[in-house]
Write a protein that holds these residues in place. Sequence first.
Motif, PDB file in Angstrom:
ATOM      1  N   VAL A 399      14.535  41.844  58.672  1.00 38.67           N
ATOM      2  CA  VAL A 399      14.065  41.671  57.292  1.00 38.67           C
ATOM      3  C   VAL A 399      14.053  40.184  56.934  1.00 38.67           C
ATOM      4  O   VAL A 399      13.093  39.692  56.314  1.00 38.67           O
ATOM      5  CB  VAL A 399      14.965  42.462  56.316  1.00 38.67           C
ATOM      6  N   ALA A 400      15.108  39.457  57.319  1.00 39.40           N
ATOM      7  CA  ALA A 400      15.159  38.027  57.030  1.00 39.40           C
ATOM      8  C   ALA A 400      14.013  37.294  57.726  1.00 39.40           C
ATOM      9  O   ALA A 400      13.385  36.402  57.138  1.00 39.40           O
ATOM     10  CB  ALA A 400      16.509  37.453  57.470  1.00 39.40           C
ATOM     11  N   SER A 401      13.721  37.660  58.974  1.00 42.06           N
ATOM     12  CA  SER A 401      12.624  37.016  59.711  1.00 42.06           C
ATOM     13  C   SER A 401      11.275  37.320  59.076  1.00 42.06           C
ATOM     14  O   SER A 401      10.387  36.460  59.012  1.00 42.06           O
ATOM     15  CB  SER A 401      12.627  37.487  61.171  1.00 42.06           C
ATOM     16  N   LEU A 402      11.093  38.542  58.596  1.00 44.01           N
ATOM     17  CA  LEU A 402       9.844  38.904  57.920  1.00 44.01           C
ATOM     18  C   LEU A 402       9.680  38.153  56.609  1.00 44.01           C
ATOM     19  O   LEU A 402       8.566  37.765  56.228  1.00 44.01           O
ATOM     20  CB  LEU A 402       9.813  40.411  57.662  1.00 44.01           C
ATOM     21  N   ALA A 403      10.801  37.910  55.917  1.00 44.51           N
ATOM     22  CA  ALA A 403      10.735  37.239  54.616  1.00 44.51           C
ATOM     23  C   ALA A 403      10.212  35.822  54.741  1.00 44.51           C
ATOM     24  O   ALA A 403       9.534  35.320  53.834  1.00 44.51           O
ATOM     25  CB  ALA A 403      12.115  37.239  53.953  1.00 44.51           C
ATOM     26  N   VAL A 404      10.522  35.144  55.855  1.00 41.81           N
ATOM     27  CA  VAL A 404      10.054  33.763  56.043  1.00 41.81           C
ATOM     28  C   VAL A 404       8.883  33.703  57.012  1.00 41.81           C
ATOM     29  O   VAL A 404       8.477  32.639  57.459  1.00 41.81           O
ATOM     30  CB  VAL A 404      11.200  32.863  56.542  1.00 41.81           C
ATOM     31  N   ARG A 405       8.372  34.848  57.394  1.00 41.63           N
ATOM     32  CA  ARG A 405       7.218  35.013  58.291  1.00 41.63           C
ATOM     33  C   ARG A 405       7.426  34.386  59.662  1.00 41.63           C
ATOM     34  O   ARG A 405       6.558  33.714  60.187  1.00 41.63           O
ATOM     35  CB  ARG A 405       5.947  34.466  57.655  1.00 41.63           C
ATOM     36  N   LEU A 406       8.589  34.642  60.238  1.00 45.97           N
ATOM     37  CA  LEU A 406       8.741  34.361  61.658  1.00 45.97           C
ATOM     38  C   LEU A 406       8.049  35.446  62.476  1.00 45.97           C
ATOM     39  O   LEU A 406       7.659  35.216  63.625  1.00 45.97           O
ATOM     40  CB  LEU A 406      10.228  34.299  62.027  1.00 45.97           C
ATOM     41  N   VAL A 407       7.930  36.624  61.898  1.00 41.36           N
ATOM     42  CA  VAL A 407       7.186  37.732  62.497  1.00 41.36           C
ATOM     43  C   VAL A 407       6.379  38.388  61.386  1.00 41.36           C
ATOM     44  O   VAL A 407       6.648  38.190  60.202  1.00 41.36           O
ATOM     45  CB  VAL A 407       8.119  38.765  63.162  1.00 41.36           C
ATOM     46  N   ASP A 408       5.380  39.170  61.777  1.00 44.70           N
ATOM     47  CA  ASP A 408       4.555  39.901  60.817  1.00 44.70           C
ATOM     48  C   ASP A 408       4.806  41.407  60.953  1.00 44.70           C
ATOM     49  O   ASP A 408       5.071  41.900  62.056  1.00 44.70           O
ATOM     50  CB  ASP A 408       3.066  39.628  61.057  1.00 44.70           C
ATOM     51  N   PRO A 409       4.716  42.145  59.851  1.00 47.43           N
ATOM     52  CA  PRO A 409       4.934  43.596  59.920  1.00 47.43           C
ATOM     53  C   PRO A 409       3.797  44.295  60.648  1.00 47.43           C
ATOM     54  O   PRO A 409       2.657  43.821  60.662  1.00 47.43           O
ATOM     55  CB  PRO A 409       4.994  44.010  58.457  1.00 47.43           C
ATOM     56  N   ARG A 410       4.129  45.435  61.258  1.00 47.22           N
ATOM     57  CA  ARG A 410       3.083  46.246  61.893  1.00 47.22           C
ATOM     58  C   ARG A 410       2.290  46.991  60.829  1.00 47.22           C
ATOM     59  O   ARG A 410       1.098  47.256  60.994  1.00 47.22           O
ATOM     60  CB  ARG A 410       3.725  47.234  62.876  1.00 47.22           C
ATOM     61  N   ALA A 411       2.963  47.327  59.742  1.00 50.93           N
ATOM     62  CA  ALA A 411       2.300  47.993  58.614  1.00 50.93           C
ATOM     63  C   ALA A 411       3.008  47.562  57.339  1.00 50.93           C
ATOM     64  O   ALA A 411       4.157  47.126  57.368  1.00 50.93           O
ATOM     65  CB  ALA A 411       2.347  49.507  58.770  1.00 50.93           C
ATOM     66  N   GLY A 412       2.307  47.683  56.222  1.00 49.26           N
ATOM     67  CA  GLY A 412       2.876  47.258  54.955  1.00 49.26           C
ATOM     68  C   GLY A 412       2.658  45.773  54.728  1.00 49.26           C
ATOM     69  O   GLY A 412       1.919  45.108  55.457  1.00 49.26           O
TER      70      GLY A 412
END
Length: 622
Positions: A399-412
């Motif tokens: 969740v922390a990585s998604l918040a700063v866009r180190l990774v992108d979600p597969r959906a949503g």
Amino acid sequence: MASGTSREVLGRGLAVLGRAIREQPRIFAVAVSGSVLFGVMVVGSAFVIGAVVGDVVVPAIERGAVGVGGLALAAAALLGISVLRVVGIFGRRLGAGYMQYRLQADYRRRVTRRYLELPLAWHHRNATGTLLSNANSDVEAAWHPIAPLPFAVGTLVMLVGAVASLFFTDWALALVGLAVFPALFALNVAYSRRMAPRQARAQRLRAEVSEIAHESFDGALVVKTMGREAQETDRFAARAGQLRDALISVGRLRGVFDPMLETLPSLGTLAVLVVGAYRLQQGAISVAELVSVAFLFTVLAFPVRAIGWVLAELPRSVAGWDRVRRVLDATGEMPYGDTRLDPRAEAPATLSFADVTFSYEPAEAHLPGTEVLGEVTFTVPAGKTVALVGPTGSGKSTVASLAVRLVDPRAGSVRLDDVDVRELAADSLAGTVALVAQVPFVFDDTVRANVSLDRAGVDDEDVWAALRLAEADGFVAALPDGLDTRVGERGTSLSGGQRQRLTLARALAGRPRLLVLDDATSAVDPRVEAAILAGLRSSAAGGPGASILVVAYRRATIALADEVIYLEQGRVVARGTHATLLATVPGYANLVTAYEQAEVDHERQPTYDEVTPMTSGLEVDR
């Protein structure tokens, strides 16, 4: 099979050289011009020397006197040719060197830039030592044949001129040349065919040696504390021995072929003298012509080797280029958008997750990915603090990585101020959000450089303000040189808690509107951690401050949050205040109680933050 492999390596190697020429055409033209000038002068010098011997030396011997005018003319001709040869050598070497080093520097930048563009999932599948080898020795290997390439091209021109001169002089001597030159090419091709697998293996082993060395050095703490020094030494020695044997194999092959490549032109010179003496007796050629052809074979021996150098380096070049291209052609980059959040906005940002699902890519492409998050939805309101709590493996760091866009979600979607982070420009995202990771990384530089990162508008006053907010100003002021103190590689002169507070100050110095803390104060004394979080909350309340998303374990930290998100197996199973969840969610209560008991047991022992390696007299957390 071997012949096919040789042709394949030759074709791919020439394609790599063609790419180099297309990328640096002007520099290559300068280098080739110098090489062609040198080649023409070599052929010309053979006939000038022949003319000097036939028209000056022999008549002088027959007359018993030397003609001053003829001698002066011969000296001037030889001097002029020598000067032009020097100019050709200078142009060739300068152009070839400049072209080679420019290509290497350019592709090091391209590889490094590509590393930064590729997502973390790609980096997780590739060892750091291999990536270092790609950017260093593989790039060097790919463009290594550039140095002799202009010389080889000029040599081809010289050979065409030499063969034409031989036919112009005498057909019998030309036949000797036609026998020697193809033999040289055939020998070089055989050399390249046998060298290709050896060079490819050596290049692969270079990367593996680099990989093991980096892993051992980076894990020095584990190696030392687990008593694995001998095993790591043996592991490195085994692979280094394999590289040694591979390079010896390369050297042994060169040792076999080099004398043959040196001897063949000498045999050609001997054949010219034998055939030329016979033709001289028949009156078919003159002494000057015989001397010219013999000298031509003598001086051609070294330039013809340039072709062999290029062919010999092609296998290594192909192996290096394949490894470099694997990085440049890698897919999965995360392109940024063009949207920018209002740069004048100073209010805390709002972060929202909407039905976010995420899976890490598998190590092998044919395997399915492992789902880490499933339909996660929550919001961090502007100016509020939200704590993420959950057992190990529940997806908190993701969740922390998604918040700063180190990774992108597969959906949503993940949104900042109602803008999808995938639509934001890179600088706008970096200026809005800051992540303080669980494992602090400190550069081998000064405290000032580590906090400011040379960002525009971050002066010493801002650095000290950030240090105060991170409860780090006290120990920094006590350092021998204050802000100018070098902290060592990865901050080895600081304790664990000091490194964490330094990285927190680094994030705060950029004045982020959203601060993501991934267990970023785990090595800090709980009382210092409480002071830090209280300071962040008061800053957010009194200033513009920042919204805070914190991955938390300690009860004191969780209790400071406005809302707690409780995760289990990648899903939000409960949300509310700490007191509410503690009273209504048994799993949450058991987890927090377990954390609290572990913290009590931990406090009975010296904390990691109290151990300060390599430095005495530094402040510790109390």
